[in-house]
Motif scaffolding. Structure first.
Motif, PDB file in Angstrom:
ATOM      1  N   PHE A   1       0.842  -1.194   0.000  1.00  0.00           N
ATOM      2  CA  PHE A   1       0.000   0.000   0.000  1.00  0.00           C
ATOM      3  C   PHE A   1       0.872   1.238   0.000  1.00  0.00           C
ATOM      4  CE2 PHE A   1       0.742  -0.855   4.461  1.00  0.00           C
ATOM      5  CZ  PHE A   1       0.921   0.389   5.022  1.00  0.00           C
ATOM      6  N   GLU A   2       0.285   2.336  -0.418  1.00  0.00           N
ATOM      7  CA  GLU A   2       0.990   3.612  -0.416  1.00  0.00           C
ATOM      8  C   GLU A   2       0.418   4.505   0.671  1.00  0.00           C
ATOM      9  OE1 GLU A   2       1.646   5.668  -4.049  1.00  0.00           O
ATOM     10  OE2 GLU A   2       2.279   3.844  -5.095  1.00  0.00           O
ATOM     11  N   TYR A   3       1.329   5.238   1.297  1.00  0.00           N
ATOM     12  CA  TYR A   3       0.939   6.218   2.307  1.00  0.00           C
ATOM     13  C   TYR A   3       1.918   7.375   2.208  1.00  0.00           C
ATOM     14  CZ  TYR A   3       0.039   8.337   6.825  1.00  0.00           C
ATOM     15  OH  TYR A   3      -0.261   9.230   7.834  1.00  0.00           O
ATOM     16  N   GLN A   4       1.414   8.560   2.016  1.00  0.00           N
ATOM     17  CA  GLN A   4       2.207   9.779   1.873  1.00  0.00           C
ATOM     18  C   GLN A   4       3.320   9.597   0.835  1.00  0.00           C
ATOM     19  OE1 GLN A   4       3.375  11.039   5.833  1.00  0.00           O
ATOM     20  NE2 GLN A   4       1.324  11.796   6.249  1.00  0.00           N
ATOM     21  N   LYS A   5       2.928   9.064  -0.311  1.00  0.00           N
ATOM     22  CA  LYS A   5       3.799   8.880  -1.476  1.00  0.00           C
ATOM     23  C   LYS A   5       4.928   7.886  -1.267  1.00  0.00           C
ATOM     24  CE  LYS A   5       2.697  13.377  -3.363  1.00  0.00           C
ATOM     25  NZ  LYS A   5       3.172  14.589  -4.000  1.00  0.00           N
ATOM     26  N   LEU A   6       4.852   7.064  -0.223  1.00  0.00           N
ATOM     27  CA  LEU A   6       5.823   6.005   0.016  1.00  0.00           C
ATOM     28  C   LEU A   6       5.107   4.664  -0.071  1.00  0.00           C
ATOM     29  CD1 LEU A   6       7.729   7.511   3.069  1.00  0.00           C
ATOM     30  CD2 LEU A   6       8.519   7.426   0.700  1.00  0.00           C
ATOM     31  N   THR A   7       5.783   3.662  -0.580  1.00  0.00           N
ATOM     32  CA  THR A   7       5.215   2.326  -0.701  1.00  0.00           C
ATOM     33  C   THR A   7       5.658   1.479   0.482  1.00  0.00           C
ATOM     34  OG1 THR A   7       5.234   2.456  -3.101  1.00  0.00           O
ATOM     35  CG2 THR A   7       5.105   0.264  -2.148  1.00  0.00           C
ATOM     36  N   TYR A   8       4.693   0.862   1.129  1.00  0.00           N
ATOM     37  CA  TYR A   8       4.947  -0.013   2.270  1.00  0.00           C
ATOM     38  C   TYR A   8       4.548  -1.439   1.915  1.00  0.00           C
ATOM     39  CZ  TYR A   8       5.446   4.205   5.055  1.00  0.00           C
ATOM     40  OH  TYR A   8       5.875   5.404   5.555  1.00  0.00           O
ATOM     41  N   LEU A   9       5.246  -2.386   2.503  1.00  0.00           N
ATOM     42  CA  LEU A   9       4.930  -3.798   2.347  1.00  0.00           C
ATOM     43  C   LEU A   9       4.621  -4.371   3.719  1.00  0.00           C
ATOM     44  CD1 LEU A   9       7.996  -4.832   0.137  1.00  0.00           C
ATOM     45  CD2 LEU A   9       5.793  -3.943  -0.640  1.00  0.00           C
ATOM     46  N   ILE A  10       3.589  -5.178   3.783  1.00  0.00           N
ATOM     47  CA  ILE A  10       3.290  -5.887   5.019  1.00  0.00           C
ATOM     48  C   ILE A  10       3.381  -7.382   4.722  1.00  0.00           C
ATOM     49  CG2 ILE A  10       1.576  -6.424   6.777  1.00  0.00           C
ATOM     50  CD1 ILE A  10       0.512  -3.638   6.570  1.00  0.00           C
ATOM     51  N   PHE A  11       4.242  -8.046   5.469  1.00  0.00           N
ATOM     52  CA  PHE A  11       4.427  -9.484   5.334  1.00  0.00           C
ATOM     53  C   PHE A  11       3.709 -10.169   6.486  1.00  0.00           C
ATOM     54  CE2 PHE A  11       7.996  -7.353   3.427  1.00  0.00           C
ATOM     55  CZ  PHE A  11       8.266  -8.080   2.280  1.00  0.00           C
ATOM     56  N   TRP A  12       2.921 -11.159   6.148  1.00  0.00           N
ATOM     57  CA  TRP A  12       2.221 -11.918   7.164  1.00  0.00           C
ATOM     58  C   TRP A  12       2.568 -13.373   6.968  1.00  0.00           C
ATOM     59  CZ3 TRP A  12      -0.069  -9.766  11.223  1.00  0.00           C
ATOM     60  CH2 TRP A  12      -0.832 -10.570  12.044  1.00  0.00           C
TER      61      TRP A  12
END
Length: 123
Positions: free
Chosen positions: A24-35
């Motif tokens: 997902f993107e938040y404040q023009k940065l891409t984040y990854l969530i690993f589960w």
């Protein structure tokens, strides 16, 4: 995992589900969530590609990452072959309070990114 996707959607983050978790993107940065499907009490959130690494800047990237790792709890700066990631790995309870956990982790990752850049300037 479904609770996490629902939470991200409810926050307007428009997560894309992948084989490893969510993007997902938040404040023009891409984040990854690993589960980890085999360990539902493990959560990893990453801010990838914050700095490009090559043979000319690898030593500085490693030194700055080391300073971030000494300075911050929960997160670590990781130098790969060609970039730096800031990663938060946490053990969570079976039903984590995502409303508190995710925003705080994103804030810490963002601060870790800034700290990495500041340490680079000092070198």
């Amino acid at each position: 995992k479904s609770n996490l996707g629902s939470y991200l959607t409810s926050e307007g983050l428009r997560p894309e589900e992948t084989d490893f978790g969510f993007v997902f993107e938040y404040q023009k940065l891409t984040y990854l969530i690993f589960w980890d499907d085999d360990d539902n009490q493990y959560l990893k959130i990453a801010l990838p590609g914050i700095y490009n690494v090559d043979d000319n800047n690898r030593d500085d990237a490693l030194a700055a990452a080391n300073e971030v790792n000494k300075e911050w709890k929960v997160i670590k700066a990781v130098v790969t072959d060609d970039e730096v990631w800031v990663v938060a790995e946490q053990l969570v309870d079976k039903d984590p309070n995502l409303v508190d956990l995710v925003p705080r982790t994103i804030k810490i990752l963002t601060q870790g990114r800034i700290s990495f850049y500041e340490h680079l300037k000092e070198l």
